[in-house]
Design an enzyme around this catalytic site. Sequence first.
Site, PDB file in Angstrom:
ATOM      1  N   PHE A   1       8.579  -2.304  -5.321  1.00 41.81           N
ATOM      2  CA  PHE A   1       9.424  -1.336  -4.293  1.00 41.81           C
ATOM      3  C   PHE A   1       8.961  -1.576  -2.598  1.00 41.81           C
ATOM      4  CE2 PHE A   1       7.029   2.157  -4.815  1.00 41.81           C
ATOM      5  CZ  PHE A   1       7.113   2.874  -3.670  1.00 41.81           C
ATOM      6  N   LYS A   2       7.705  -1.571  -2.824  1.00 40.01           N
ATOM      7  CA  LYS A   2       7.033  -1.591  -1.566  1.00 40.01           C
ATOM      8  C   LYS A   2       6.991  -2.615  -0.510  1.00 40.01           C
ATOM      9  CE  LYS A   2       4.028   2.160  -3.391  1.00 40.01           C
ATOM     10  NZ  LYS A   2       2.706   2.563  -3.756  1.00 40.01           N
ATOM     11  N   ASP A   3       7.675  -4.010  -1.296  1.00 36.26           N
ATOM     12  CA  ASP A   3       7.757  -5.162  -0.434  1.00 36.26           C
ATOM     13  C   ASP A   3       8.818  -4.801   0.603  1.00 36.26           C
ATOM     14  OD1 ASP A   3       6.412  -7.254  -1.891  1.00 36.26           O
ATOM     15  OD2 ASP A   3       7.773  -7.213  -3.359  1.00 36.26           O
TER      16      ASP A   3
END
Length: 435
Positions: A106-108
């Site tokens: 998700f941190k992309d």
Amino acid sequence: MKYYSTNHSVPEASLSEAVVKGLASDRGLFMPERIERLPAGFFDGIDRMSFHEIAMSVARSFFADDIEPEELDVIVKDTLSFPVPVVRVEDDIYSLELFHGPTLAFKDVGARFMARLSRYFISRGSDHRTVHVLVATSGDTGSAVANGFLGVEGVCVHVLYPKGKVSPIQECQFATLGHNITALEVDGSFDDCQRLVKGAFMDSELTGKLLLTSANSINVARFLPQSFYYFNAYARLKEQGRDEEMVVCVPSGNFGNLTAGLVAHRMGLPVKRFIAANNANDIFLGYLRSGVYAPRQSVATIANAMDVGDPSNFARILDLYGGSHSEISGMISGAAYDDSQIADTMRDCYRRTGYVLDPHGACAYKALREQLRPGEVGVFLETAHPAKFRDTVNTILDTEIAVPERLSAFMKGVKQSVSMTNDQTDFKDYLLTLV
């Protein structure tokens, strides 16, 4: 738009100052001076909008004062170059799959946005020194940030991670890149890594000699863009006629993701309530029950990206609700699970539905199933591809999950890391060699 410190003891900063500084000089976290509610018409037609169109509407609320519209559109479009689908798992429960980006986590979204925003400000700034990005990671943050900034001219990234406490695949995603990425293998916990990063920002000698910034969720350019996909989740549910009484469950570590959801709610997103799902590091759950925030040393679990004993973004949650425990606990409930409960949940979900959870998503899925009420529709955040925890998932499910090709490619690289103690002086000495 100005950004103030959650400690309220230093002057407000511009967006570029907040992004480059990362942390306010009084150790507070930057927050936008205002959170604008989006018009009712936006939500009426949101199901007919693309993810890019939705994200642009949200991004303009925070960044339009500081970035030309055309440039902001390019940044958002380049950030969101992958899908973020909402997948039905069972009746009334949906998975918001946030693992379709370059590093399958998700941190992309936040990391790619921050990298592109930083490049925008660097190219227009008068300070032409190299920008040194410091990032502490318990797993996925390091890979997302490293890959987001890989090859960006004028930027060097230093990833601090706890030795032996991230999965091998996670480690390969940032420790094999080289170029402008340096992996620092710290003999300690994630909390030690986070402490080293914060300590560097508070050291006047270092900040006087080096241009330092942070890419953890303490940085406004990392956490605010994560609000985009909460709006998209609502749009996709509305598209299916399932937008009634939406409840969102977030697997929580440093609490930047949940804070982004709370900001989205403040902007008018019709979320009925949130659930914060923890592993054995249940500091926030303890706060919800007692009203006392009591951080402690983190413990290692199979949901390692949530192994945080002193979540930084708790300060932002307090700020959003004026420090009111009753308001926070009225909007957010909590849950915490040990490794055996996480593993049992993964097996149960796979057996009943065929859906493969990673250990972090399993925490959120279990909490949502336990706390969802009749008439509500639940969305849990599946924050990383299960293959990033292949050995753990395969052992628990007694199966062999497929590994995406882009993940396999990372495993072919050669590890390049620098050993580091958890002593602040040693880290300072390392940084001074960069001057």
